[in-house]
Design an enzyme around this catalytic site. Sequence first.
Site, mmCIF file in Angstrom:
data_model
loop_
_atom_site.group_PDB
_atom_site.id
_atom_site.type_symbol
_atom_site.label_atom_id
_atom_site.label_comp_id
_atom_site.label_asym_id
_atom_site.label_seq_id
_atom_site.Cartn_x
_atom_site.Cartn_y
_atom_site.Cartn_z
ATOM 1 C CG HIS A 65 -9.739 -2.185 8.890
ATOM 2 N ND1 HIS A 65 -8.891 -2.727 9.835
ATOM 3 C CD2 HIS A 65 -10.850 -2.948 8.900
ATOM 4 C CE1 HIS A 65 -9.488 -3.770 10.391
ATOM 5 N NE2 HIS A 65 -10.681 -3.922 9.845
ATOM 6 C CG ASN B 224 -2.203 -0.805 0.929
ATOM 7 O OD1 ASN B 224 -3.036 -0.418 0.116
ATOM 8 N ND2 ASN B 224 -2.324 -1.943 1.600
HETATM 9 C C1 GAR Z 1 -3.165 -4.554 4.126
HETATM 10 O O1 GAR Z 1 -4.091 -5.523 3.703
HETATM 11 C C2 GAR Z 1 -3.820 -3.600 5.111
HETATM 12 O O2 GAR Z 1 -5.154 -3.314 4.816
HETATM 13 C C3 GAR Z 1 -3.726 -4.379 6.387
HETATM 14 O O3 GAR Z 1 -2.431 -4.949 6.345
HETATM 15 C C4 GAR Z 1 -2.057 -5.183 4.975
HETATM 16 C C5 GAR Z 1 -0.696 -4.557 4.720
HETATM 17 O O4 GAR Z 1 -0.193 -4.916 3.462
HETATM 18 N N1 GAR Z 1 -3.889 -3.537 7.531
HETATM 19 C C6 GAR Z 1 -4.465 -3.912 8.666
HETATM 20 O O5 GAR Z 1 -4.883 -5.032 8.859
HETATM 21 C C7 GAR Z 1 -4.553 -2.823 9.708
HETATM 22 N N2 GAR Z 1 -5.213 -3.305 10.898
HETATM 23 P P1 GAR Z 1 0.990 -4.064 2.796
HETATM 24 O O6 GAR Z 1 2.129 -3.986 3.822
HETATM 25 O O7 GAR Z 1 1.387 -4.856 1.585
HETATM 26 O O8 GAR Z 1 0.446 -2.702 2.457
#
Ligand code: GAR
Length: 195
Positions: free
Chosen positions: A108, A14
């Site tokens: 989220h 992200n």
């Molecule tokens: C994502 O799916 C985000 O929405 C989630 O962690 C992942 C991070 O992926 N966040 C949560 O669960 C927050 N409570 P990334 O490091 O590849 O962006």
Amino acid sequence: MKRVAILISGGGSNMLALVRDMAGDHPARPVLVGSNDPGAGGLAKAEALGIPTAALDHRAYASRAAFEADLADRIDAARPDILCLAGFMRILTPGFIRRYQGRMLNIHPSLLPKYPGLQTHARALAAGDTAAGCTVHEVTADLDAGPILGQARVPVLPGDTEDSLAARVLGMEHRLYPAVLRRFAAGDRTPVLLS
Ligand code: GAR
């Protein structure tokens, strides 16, 4: 030009989506990527893009408050206007949240107010939901419950597993978060709705 700091705990996909979008006529630029885990894969990706990084190890601190005090110092030194949590997996204290309130966003992986907290995809599957998705919201003292700035919906398909659903939602996260940040940085809080 608005200055954006991004906090991550993991791979940082992200964060990358946000950084890649912050070019050209975008009203913001990345000034810092910070993490509570020096091993977070996203830190190397940010460094490769020439973005300053701050790697703190939360396990090395005696308390959550001590960790946050150092984190806030590093963040404030970068003078961000906006702080984006992007897969940042530490609970923040009310004091930290107050410091950045009104300028801190989070993504989220559920259609809030459904499934705050962890295990969002497993819970959506267990409930037999036919739709899932992700939400970008302002961070307030209530966990995963601040004002919603954007939401994106995906179908739950027959045979979906936690992994297949997570991957479909993550693809939408990469579209939603940049779209919301663009709007928010331009001073517009109208929710972005994608499907
Ligand atoms: C994502 O799916 C985000 O929405 C989630 O962690 C992942 C991070 O992926 N966040 C949560 O669960 C927050 N409570 P990334 O490091 O590849 O962006």
